[in-house]
Design a protein around this motif. Structure first.
Motif, PDB file in Angstrom:
ATOM      1  N   VAL A 186       4.442  69.282  28.372  1.00 48.40           N
ATOM      2  CA  VAL A 186       5.703  68.765  28.896  1.00 48.40           C
ATOM      3  C   VAL A 186       6.580  69.919  29.353  1.00 48.40           C
ATOM      4  N   SER A 187       7.081  69.839  30.579  1.00 48.55           N
ATOM      5  CA  SER A 187       8.045  70.814  31.054  1.00 48.55           C
ATOM      6  C   SER A 187       9.415  70.429  30.513  1.00 48.55           C
ATOM      7  N   ALA A 188      10.003  71.313  29.713  1.00 54.92           N
ATOM      8  CA  ALA A 188      11.275  71.010  29.057  1.00 54.92           C
ATOM      9  C   ALA A 188      12.142  72.258  29.035  1.00 54.92           C
ATOM     10  N   ASN A 198      10.227  64.931  36.435  1.00 52.88           N
ATOM     11  CA  ASN A 198       9.400  64.966  35.227  1.00 52.88           C
ATOM     12  C   ASN A 198       9.678  66.181  34.348  1.00 52.88           C
ATOM     13  N   ILE A 199      10.752  66.918  34.659  1.00 48.21           N
ATOM     14  CA  ILE A 199      11.182  68.015  33.788  1.00 48.21           C
ATOM     15  C   ILE A 199      12.279  67.492  32.873  1.00 48.21           C
ATOM     16  N   VAL A 200      12.045  67.551  31.581  1.00 47.17           N
ATOM     17  CA  VAL A 200      13.055  67.114  30.620  1.00 47.17           C
ATOM     18  C   VAL A 200      14.040  68.264  30.465  1.00 47.17           C
ATOM     19  N   HIS A 201      15.267  68.081  30.965  1.00 50.18           N
ATOM     20  CA  HIS A 201      16.206  69.197  30.969  1.00 50.18           C
ATOM     21  C   HIS A 201      17.629  68.733  30.714  1.00 50.18           C
ATOM     22  N   GLY A 202      18.445  69.690  30.304  1.00 44.34           N
ATOM     23  CA  GLY A 202      19.848  69.411  29.998  1.00 44.34           C
ATOM     24  C   GLY A 202      20.258  70.102  28.714  1.00 44.34           C
ATOM     25  N   LEU A 212       5.425  72.117  24.684  1.00 49.39           N
ATOM     26  CA  LEU A 212       6.545  72.327  25.584  1.00 49.39           C
ATOM     27  C   LEU A 212       6.391  73.626  26.364  1.00 49.39           C
ATOM     28  N   THR A 213       6.630  73.543  27.661  1.00 53.78           N
ATOM     29  CA  THR A 213       6.655  74.733  28.495  1.00 53.78           C
ATOM     30  C   THR A 213       8.004  74.810  29.179  1.00 53.78           C
ATOM     31  N   ARG A 240      15.959  80.947  24.486  1.00 52.72           N
ATOM     32  CA  ARG A 240      17.087  80.110  24.059  1.00 52.72           C
ATOM     33  C   ARG A 240      16.721  78.636  24.120  1.00 52.72           C
ATOM     34  N   SER A 241      15.951  78.230  25.109  1.00 52.40           N
ATOM     35  CA  SER A 241      15.555  76.832  25.240  1.00 52.40           C
ATOM     36  C   SER A 241      14.793  76.356  24.005  1.00 52.40           C
TER      37      SER A 241
END
Length: 362
Positions: free
Chosen positions: A251-253, A309-313, A336-337, A348-349
């Motif tokens: 998952v891209s996150a 499809n990138i889980v971000h925020g 997670l990538t 940090r992510s």
């Protein structure tokens, strides 16, 4: 083989075990050395925070991805970690002789006993010309079609169990089991755990039929995720490795302290992928470069589709997105990538995501 070598433990409030996929990103203005140092720092942090495994993926001829040699990178990570599982996500089997992979990962297993995963894919991990240079052959389709046979050969090298009369019966992958059957030798209880990787139904079905764990590339083939996992579970046959299916999804996150920053970084990720798809791969662009780029209507459509499809925020937004994705897919593990121009943002992510789920403190 213990199921614990495959299944991870759930920490905090995470729905399933969490892991890391590292593409060893090289951003504009930085070097491969910078990226590799970030990988060491990230692997140590992931271990401290309770992530289950840490994989690197084979890519070639891409200036922004410094992971052309997974086994070399993993050896370095093994020297800087103690517990976290390390592996390939994956090694592209058709690019290499099975004996070479068995030797490389047998060496890694000797370095880090009981924590090496050998994830295998059948795609080239690059463009056709580079694949031809790697394989010394222009018959690229043949390599993909021969994947089951190559897998069987690799497995026999890892287990050292070619039958009598086989041309390779007297060839041994070393380090490997033959050392335990040699006078005075002691047999290691471990060997690398084989995973099959895929972005379609082929490897899903093969993994199910062989009773192997399966990893699906949701981060670049999201529309196929649920069908592939369903196919894997439907075709699964219990084996000595697994009694029931076990599937993770990549998952891209990306979590950031500021929601707007996440949007800026994801825009740069879209530009990076756009350049790759257009045959012009480069170093990972910075957000300012992405902001200056004039996206055509077609490019804008691609960027919107890719970033969807990138889980971000913020950390809470990413946690909610990951929870929803796990519920929709039934994945047994989330790998997670995080893509960002600077290494500290990637670090940090993962810290923010770990905090959001209450993972162990570093």
């Amino acid at each position: 083989m213990s199921a614990d070598e495959i299944r991870g433990a759930v920490h905090g409030t995470a729905p399933v075990p969490l892991s890391v996929l590292d593409l060893v990103t090289v951003g504009a203005g930085s070097t491969a050395s910078d990226a590799l140092r970030t990988s060491v720092e990230l692997a140590r942090s992931a271990e401290a925070r309770g992530f289950h495994r840490y994989w690197v993926a084979e890519h070639h001829s891409m200036p922004g991805v410094a992971s052309s040699s997974p086994a070399v990178i993993l050896a370095n990570l093994a020297a800087h970690t103690d517990r976290i599982r390390l592996g390939s996500g994956g090694v592209m089997l058709p690019n290499h002789a099975p004996l070479v992979i068995a030797e490389q990962f047998g060496t890694l297993e000797a370095m880090a006993p009981g924590r090496i995963d050998l994830g295998l894919g059948r795609a080239p991990g690059t463009d056709g010309a580079t694949a031809a240079a790697l394989r010394r052959s222009d018959t690229l389709d043949e390599g993909a079609d021969d994947f089951p046979q190559q897998l069987a050969e690799l497995t026999r090298f890892l287990d050292d169990d070619f039958p009598d009369g086989h041309p390779y019966a007297r060839i041994h992958a070393i380090p490997g089991p033959v050392q335990g059957s040699t006078p005075g030798g002691v047999q290691s209880p471990h060997r690398p755990v084989i995973w099959l990787l895929g972005s379609s139904g082929f490897s899903a079905q093969l993994a199910g039929m062989l009773g192997l764990p399966f990893a699906f590339a949701h981060h670049f083939s999201a529309q196929n995720t649920v069908p592939a996992l369903d196919l894997y579970r439907e075709t699964f046959r219990p084996s000595e490795v697994l009694s029931e299916p076990y599937a993770l999804i990549g998952v891209s996150a990306l979590a950031t302290d500021d929601e707007a920053e996440a949007g800026r970084q994801v825009r740069a990720t879209a530009l990076n992928m756009l350049r790759l798809r257009m045959g012009r791969p480069g170093l990972f662009p910075d957000p300012e470069d992405a902001a200056r780029h004039e996206f055509s209507p077609m490019e804008e459509e691609f960027a919107a589709s890719f970033t969807r499809n990138i889980v971000h925020g913020t950390a809470d937004e990413v946690r909610a997105g990951l929870d929803d994705l796990q519920k929709r897919t039934g994945a047994d593990e989330l790998m997670l990538t995080s893509h960002a121009h600077r290494g500290e943002l990637r670090l940090r992510s993962y810290e923010l995501i770990a905090d959001a789920y209450g993972l162990p403190a570093a």
